[in-house]
Each structure stands twice: as structure tokens, then as C-alpha cells.
Write a protein that holds these residues in place. Structure first.
Motif, mmCIF file in Angstrom:
data_model
loop_
_atom_site.group_PDB
_atom_site.id
_atom_site.type_symbol
_atom_site.label_atom_id
_atom_site.label_comp_id
_atom_site.label_asym_id
_atom_site.label_seq_id
_atom_site.Cartn_x
_atom_site.Cartn_y
_atom_site.Cartn_z
ATOM 1 N N ILE A 121 0.840 -1.199 0.000
ATOM 2 C CA ILE A 121 0.000 0.000 0.000
ATOM 3 C C ILE A 121 0.872 1.246 0.000
ATOM 4 C CG2 ILE A 121 -1.563 1.351 1.449
ATOM 5 C CD1 ILE A 121 -3.010 -1.192 2.136
ATOM 6 N N GLY A 122 1.970 1.206 0.780
ATOM 7 C CA GLY A 122 2.884 2.339 0.800
ATOM 8 C C GLY A 122 3.478 2.620 -0.563
ATOM 9 N N VAL A 123 3.904 1.574 -1.273
ATOM 10 C CA VAL A 123 4.477 1.756 -2.608
ATOM 11 C C VAL A 123 3.417 2.281 -3.575
ATOM 12 C CG1 VAL A 123 5.500 0.556 -4.584
ATOM 13 C CG2 VAL A 123 6.273 0.021 -2.270
ATOM 14 N N SER A 124 2.210 1.743 -3.483
ATOM 15 C CA SER A 124 1.133 2.208 -4.355
ATOM 16 C C SER A 124 0.851 3.693 -4.126
ATOM 17 C CB SER A 124 -0.134 1.386 -4.105
ATOM 18 O OG SER A 124 -1.185 1.791 -4.953
ATOM 19 N N PHE A 125 0.878 4.113 -2.868
ATOM 20 C CA PHE A 125 0.662 5.533 -2.578
ATOM 21 C C PHE A 125 1.786 6.369 -3.179
ATOM 22 C CE2 PHE A 125 0.264 9.503 -0.495
ATOM 23 C CZ PHE A 125 -1.053 9.625 -0.110
#
Length: 376
Positions: A52-56
Motif C-alpha cells: 500500500i505504501g508503494v502504491s501511494f
């Protein structure tokens, strides 16, 4: 040309980094080992969801890069492709290649020193050419990911962003700006078709450029409407506090519990779309909403660390490996809660120190050179 700065986004950068760190550093696993409440466990799993962090990061990068290009285009009639590439090179390459050199040449020596296997399945050429994500796909398909150094494995997302930076501005130059919305829509559809075609291959869905470019394009689409549509900005500005709270509650509920209702493949194909849209909402709300519960720049300490997140992202695996080596030398095995806490806190503190030193005593030299290629 009007200088562009969104003061609330540094906080979000740091939060995105922390999600990645929490997964890699055992923070998530340590907390799950002592907390049994299912609701708190769901929150902890979200806290340690590096994906999720990378997607953000992808959504945020797509937004910022596109907005900056549109701003330059509006001010000068056209943006300079050469200047754009030089700015990205000076920002990304120095630290990136330092980490790549460390991973391929220094880290194996350190592993030999403490008696560990030095077999690294990565192929240097992929990383030099910013194609690391394709090497990661090959490594996963050959079940060799367990031998992959974390600092090299993490570069897959930087590689995708560099591929995006290489091609995306050229598309903006070739297509008249009145058709940008149509262009972005086509790219999103192509991404969806690609993800559906490879729906049974989780590795492709997670690491392939065409599978994740939708995150970047959603950020770009948000930038397009933010820059060109006064109606869009006006709508966001006038959203009531109750509406903002409602969307936040729905978005976080989706992030917390969405995975329970989707298979792995469904999560990667379908679930990714609404949560990237939620990320875009957060960016728009922080930039334009007049009734926000709080603007994140008020968290001064965290926001101040936002400018270090590129270094934090690339260097925290090295900090973690330093702690791993220290534990081996000291014959510690992370078998107790206190040892795990020390491991997590030590990794985090060392990551902060390394990124601070890197930014001020290494990266800053190249960042100053960027001024030669911008009129901001």
C-alpha cells in the motif's frame, strides 16, 4: 513560472515510507505477536502493508510529476524534455546507483565476513538499465527471492518510476493537452486489460510496469483535473466536513478489511482500483479542501522528514541489514520481545541518521545542480 509546492504532501510521503519500513523491519510481526485483538490486528496489518505504501508513492509521483509538467507547459508554452530528464537524473541516479553498487559489491563481502552465503540471483545489467522489476519477476518465477538482498529487491519501484519518467513526458508532447484526459483514460483501460490477462500470476500483477502504471496514471489524471478544471477544484474546496469524514471512513474501512473479501488475485486486480482512488482523494483533499479536519503540515516533525523519504526508502534496507549483522556478531537471535523492539527501533533510528547524512552531505550537491535546469 509559478513555483509549485504542496505543503501537506511531505507528511504523506513519510507515512508511505513508514508502511514499507514497518513490513521490512519486523515491526508488524512484532506487534502481531503480542496483540490478539482482531480489530487491532487488522490495523497493524495495514500499518505494515508495504504494498500500500508503494502504491501511494506511485499515485503521489504521478500527480506531482504531471502537475509540474503542466505548470511549466502553461507558463512557457511547452516544457523542456531535456531539463525534465536532467532534473530527474540529478534527483534519482546518485543515491540509486550508490545503493546498487553497495548491494552488488559491498554487501556480498560483508556476508562473507560473517560466514553467510553470498549467492545473489540478481543480474547487474537490469539494475543499471532501470529494469530491476523485470529481474525481480524472473527471480520470483525461479523461486529465488529468499536469496535476494533487500536493498536490491526494493529498487523495482524506482525502476518503474524511471520507466514512467522516460516515456510519459514524450506522450504529453505528442498529444495536444486538450486530449490528455482521453489519453490517461486509454492508458488506464490498457492497464486493466493487462492485469486481467495476467490475473493468475501474482508476481506479474505486483511487479510489472504495465500492471501498476495505473497508479501513476490515476495520479496524473488527478493532476490534470487539478490544473485545468476549476469546477473540479471548486467541488473539492466546498466538500463539507461530514462528507470528508465519510469518505475517509469508507476508504480506511476498505484498506483495513478489503482483503478479507477478495482472493489474492481479486485483491490485486479489483481491490487496487478503489484504494488508489482513495489515495487520490487524500491528495486532493489535502491540497484543496477548505473544510479538512486537519491539514497534515501541522505535524511539523513528520512533515519535516518528508523531504528525506527518498533516502529513507532506499537506505532503510541497509540499516536493517546492519542490525541483522550486528545481531549475528553479538549472537542475538530476536527471540524475545525486548530484542525485537531493539531491532526495530535501532533499524528506524539508523535509517533516519543515514537518510539525513545522505541528503545533506551527498544528495544535496546534485539537488543544487537541478537549479540549472529549472525556472522555478
Amino acid at each position: 513560472m509559478k513555483r509549485v509546492f504542496f505543503e501537506n504532501l511531505d507528511f504523506l510521503r513519510f507515512v508511505a515510507f513508514f508502511l514499507v519500513f514497518a513490513q521490512h523491519s519486523m515491526l508488524r510481526d512484532t506487534l502481531l505477536g503480542v496483540i490478539t485483538n482482531p480489530y487491532l490486528q487488522a490495523a497493524i496489518k495495514l500499518l505494515g502493508n508495504g504494498g500500500i505504501g508503494v502504491s501511494f508513492f506511485f499515485v503521489l509521483s504521478g500527480y506531482l510529476i504531471t502537475y509540474l509538467l503542466l505548470n511549466e507547459q502553461a507558463a512557457k508554452g511547452q516544457f523542456s524534455l531535456k531539463d525534465f530528464y536532467m532534473r530527474r537524473t540529478l534527483r534519482i541516479w546518485p543515491l540509486y546507483f550508490s545503493v546498487v553498487l553497495f548491494g552488488f559489491f559491498v554487501y556480498p563481502y560483508l556476508k562473507t565476513w560473517i560466514g553467510m552465503d553470498t549467492n545473489i540471483p540478481a543480474q547487474l545489467g537490469y539494475y543499471v538499465a532501470f529494469l530491476a522489476n523485470f529481474d525481480i519477476i524472473n527471480i520470483h518465477h525461479h523461486l529465488q527471492e529468499g536469496n535476494m538482498p533487500m536493498m536490491l529487491g526494493l529498487t523495482w519501484s524506482v525502476a518503474i518510476e524511471e520507466q514512467f519518467y522516460l516515456v510519459f513526458p514524450i506522450l504529453l508532447l505528442l498529444v495536444p493537452n486538450k486530449y490528455y484526459g482521453f489519453l490517461f483514460g486509454i492508458l488506464l483501460v490498457l492497464c486493466g486489460i493487462f492485469r486481467h490477462y495476467y490475473r493468475i500470476d501474482e508476481t506479474i500483477l505486483y511487479f510489472h510496469t504495465f500492471a501498476v502504471m495505473g497508479d501513476l496514471i490515476i495520479g496524473a489524471l488527478l493532476a490534470y483535473y487539478s490544473f485545468y478544471s476549476t469546477n473540479f477544484v471548486s467541488i473539492v474546496q466546498k466538500l463539507s466536513k461530514n462528507t470528508l469524514v465519510f469518505v475517509y471512513l469508507i476508504g480506511f474501512a476498505l484498506l483495513l478489511y478489503g482483503n478479507y473479501h477478495f482472493s489474492a488475485q481479486q485483491s490485486l486486480i479489483t481491490y487496487r482500483i478503489p484504494y488508489t482512488l482513495f489515495f487520490a482523494f487524500i491528495i486532493a483533499e489535502q491540497n484543496f479542501a477548505q473544510n479538512s479536519i486537519i491539514k497534515y503540515h501541522r505535524f511539523k516533525t513528520i512533515s519535516n522528514w518528508g523531504k528525506y523519504t527518498y533516502g529513507l526508502y532506499l537506505l532503510h534496507p541497509i540499516a536493517i541489514q546492519v542490525l541483522v549483522i550486528a545481531y549475528r556478531v553479538l549472537h542475538l537471535n530476536s527471540s524475545t520481545l525486548i530484542e525485537n523492539v531493539f531491532y526495530v527501533v535501532g533499524s528506524f533510528a539508523l535509517s533516519l541518521i543515514m537518510s539525513y547524512l545522505s541528503y545533506h552531505y551527498f544528495e544535496s550537491y546534485f539537488l543544487r545542480l537541478k537549479k540549472r535546469f529549472t525556472n522555478n
